[in-house]
Design a protein around this motif. Structure first.
Motif, PDB file in Angstrom:
ATOM      1  N   MET A   1       0.853  -1.196   0.000  1.00 10.19           N
ATOM      2  CA  MET A   1       0.000   0.000   0.000  1.00 10.19           C
ATOM      3  C   MET A   1       0.882   1.236   0.000  1.00 10.19           C
ATOM      4  SD  MET A   1      -2.889   1.045   2.828  1.00 10.19           S
ATOM      5  CE  MET A   1      -3.051   2.744   3.387  1.00 10.19           C
ATOM      6  N   PRO A   2       0.624   2.195  -0.887  1.00  8.47           N
ATOM      7  CA  PRO A   2       1.402   3.445  -0.888  1.00  8.47           C
ATOM      8  C   PRO A   2       1.151   4.241   0.389  1.00  8.47           C
ATOM      9  CG  PRO A   2       0.122   3.218  -2.922  1.00  8.47           C
ATOM     10  CD  PRO A   2      -0.391   2.202  -1.954  1.00  8.47           C
ATOM     11  N   VAL A   3       2.230   4.746   1.016  1.00  6.59           N
ATOM     12  CA  VAL A   3       2.097   5.610   2.187  1.00  6.59           C
ATOM     13  C   VAL A   3       2.987   6.826   2.001  1.00  6.59           C
ATOM     14  CG1 VAL A   3       1.596   3.717   3.752  1.00  6.59           C
ATOM     15  CG2 VAL A   3       3.956   4.456   3.463  1.00  6.59           C
TER      16      VAL A   3
ATOM     17  N   TYR B   1      -1.039   1.904 -11.950  1.00  8.58           N
ATOM     18  CA  TYR B   1       0.189   1.795 -12.734  1.00  8.58           C
ATOM     19  C   TYR B   1       1.086   0.684 -12.199  1.00  8.58           C
ATOM     20  CZ  TYR B   1       4.987   2.933 -14.076  1.00  8.58           C
ATOM     21  OH  TYR B   1       6.294   2.867 -14.520  1.00  8.58           O
ATOM     22  N   SER B   2       1.340   0.692 -10.895  1.00  8.59           N
ATOM     23  CA  SER B   2       2.327  -0.225 -10.323  1.00  8.59           C
ATOM     24  C   SER B   2       1.844  -1.667 -10.318  1.00  8.59           C
ATOM     25  CB  SER B   2       2.694   0.212  -8.909  1.00  8.59           C
ATOM     26  OG  SER B   2       1.555   0.239  -8.075  1.00  8.59           O
TER      27      SER B   2
ATOM     28  N   GLY C   1      -1.770  -4.831  -4.700  1.00  3.41           N
ATOM     29  CA  GLY C   1      -1.924  -3.483  -4.175  1.00  3.41           C
ATOM     30  C   GLY C   1      -3.260  -3.259  -3.501  1.00  3.41           C
ATOM     31  N   ILE C   2      -3.231  -2.548  -2.361  1.00  6.69           N
ATOM     32  CA  ILE C   2      -4.456  -2.167  -1.652  1.00  6.69           C
ATOM     33  C   ILE C   2      -4.334  -0.705  -1.248  1.00  6.69           C
ATOM     34  CG2 ILE C   2      -4.870  -4.501  -0.764  1.00  6.69           C
ATOM     35  CD1 ILE C   2      -3.797  -3.520   1.957  1.00  6.69           C
ATOM     36  N   TYR C   3      -5.461  -0.098  -0.896  1.00  7.71           N
ATOM     37  CA  TYR C   3      -5.421   1.265  -0.371  1.00  7.71           C
ATOM     38  C   TYR C   3      -6.623   1.499   0.530  1.00  7.71           C
ATOM     39  CZ  TYR C   3      -4.607   6.226   0.077  1.00  7.71           C
ATOM     40  OH  TYR C   3      -4.340   7.471   0.601  1.00  7.71           O
TER      41      TYR C   3
END
Length: 457
Positions: free
Chosen positions: A238-240, A269-270, A279-281
């Protein structure tokens, strides 16, 4: 990783972009406290806005702080935690080079007695903190500035390993170490962007150049994050970090900061390039539930568009809220004597640092290395010494450009900002990353010269 009735179950709650609560049994660990208070003289806020209640801050047992910057170490937020959890301990990295801006700032802001609460961990050394095993992870990228500042925390929970990497670029050495533990790697909370005063605060770059540089910086962060995920065995990522909003600035200016612009676009994209990790968010207020990712290939585009709309509206709504908090307080303008005295102390420190450099011949020849203006004074600093001169004009950069001086870096700092830096309200590179002063630079980027400059303040 669903929330169940059993109190011993492991849970992650999102409070803000880098602030999470990891709880298991009686252990409740919070990371990088910043709950949306105005920081950097009112220059930064957050989107999505943090979501937090008193119950979140009760029974906190540990506070992990990755580094000194106020978007990860906000003292208004820390004091709120200590109000409701006065026995909480502080976890942070033991920096082997001996310089720890974080430790110094904690002692200044919270008093000498706070060091009784310090749990300082050596790099890569396993420690037990409540029900968790933890490891502090140092920076391993090539940036000398990052090595002085950043860190990560690896947590072993009942459900597996979680890497909280905030601003610390996830590196192949990190992947190798984590893989060596032979433990299930559950979730990597890692940065896909990173921002500073470059390129946004550089007046010798066009807007188009700033956009291109900022995009290149974001792309580099994304590539490094993807490379790390493909070298490690994390099931999810997850992006942080990076969802900052520059208050009082336009969306166009915000785009030149290289901060994360849209996490859903980043995931879209990633996810096409990451081989196995999913990927999660989750936004603030959510408990992370791996089984409900809130998006899939069919709705991620809609979520991305909605996020962009909400963020643009947020910026418009808050754009006129704050100029600089410090200007709203009862401050007296710093005197010319204060500026001159402070410049003298800075000049002595910087001259010593520059004269001790062994590779001076590797730099192009400049009349001056640093030229700094504040109010009616200018300090000129080179390898041989420094000089303070009077300045009566209105446009410092025009004055420098019209002179015969060949310089590397020129900086304009408002006197009131200089005063706040001197009082350690914030560190100079916090002001840098907040757009609170302007730069012009001739030639290449020399990080070791920037470090000398930041160290002297």
């Amino acid at each position: 990783m669903r929330l169940k009735e059993n109190i011993d179950d492991f849970k992650i709650k999102v409070l803000g972009e880098s602030s999470f609560i990891f709880s298991q049994g009686e252990t409740k660990l919070i990371t990088d406290p910043w709950f949306g208070e105005s920081i950097y003289g009112g220059a930064w806020t957050q989107f999505p806005p943090p979501s937090i209640s008193i119950s979140d801050l009760t029974n906190i047992t540990h506070i992990f702080i990755s580094h000194v910057h106020s978007d990860h170490c906000c003292f208004q937020s820390i004091k709120k935690i200590l109000t409701y959890s006065p026995n909480a301990k502080f976890i942070f990295l033991n920096r082997e080079e001996g310089r720890c801006f974080l430790k110094k700032k904690l002692l200044i802001k919270l008093g000498e007695s706070i060091q009784d609460k310090f749990l300082i961990q050596d790099p890569y050394k396993q420690e037990s903190n409540g029900t968790f095993r933890t490891w502090c992870i140092p920076p391993e990228d090539d940036s000398p500035i990052n090595k002085l500042v950043d860190s990560s925390l690896l947590i072993e929970s009942k459900d597996g390993l979680i890497l909280f990497s905030n601003d610390n670029i996830a590196h192949s050495k990190h992947a190798k170490f984590i893989n060596s533990l032979n433990t299930k790697s559950l979730l990597a909370l890692i940065p896909f962007s990173g921002g500073s005063g470059y390129p946004s605060s550089y007046l010798n770059l066009s807007h188009e150049e700033k956009l291109n540089i900022a995009k290149a910086i974001r792309n580099n962060y994304e590539d490094q994050a993807i490379s790390f995920l493909n070298q490690s065995n994390f099931e999810y990522f997850m992006p942080v970090a990076g969802n900052h909003i520059i208050v009082g600035k336009s969306m166009d200016w915000h785009k030149t900061t290289s901060f994360l612009l849209n996490p859903y676009k980043t995931l879209s994209y990633s996810s096409k390039k990451v081989l196995s990790s999913k990927g999660i968010y989750f936004e603030p207020g959510n408990v992370i539930d791996i089984n409900e990712t809130f998006f899939d290939k069919d709705n991620i585009e809609d979520l991305s568009i909605d996020f962009e709309f909400r963020k643009s509206h947020f910026i418009e709504s808050f754009s006129s809220r704050i100029a600089l908090d410090i200007k709203h307080k009862n401050f007296t303008t710093p005197s010319t004597k204060f500026i001159e005295d402070y410049f003298n102390s800075i000049g002595e420190k910087l001259t010593t640092l520059l004269q001790n450099k062994n590779d001076k011949n590797s730099y192009p020849e400049y009349d001056q290395i640093f030229i700094v203006n504040s109010g009616s004074k200018i300090i000129l600093i080179n390898f041989d010494g420094f000089e303070i001169i009077d300045f009566t004009g209105n446009d410092f950069f025009r004055y420098i450009d019209d002179s015969d001086i060949k310089y590397w870096l020129s900086i304009r700092i408002e006197p009131i900002i200089l005063q706040e830096i001197s009082k350690r309200v914030f560190h100079i590179n916090e002001a840098d990353g907040s757009g609170l002063f302007d730069f012009k630079r001739n030639g290449d980027y020399y990080p070791e010269l920037y470090i000398s400059f930041f160290d002297s303040f």
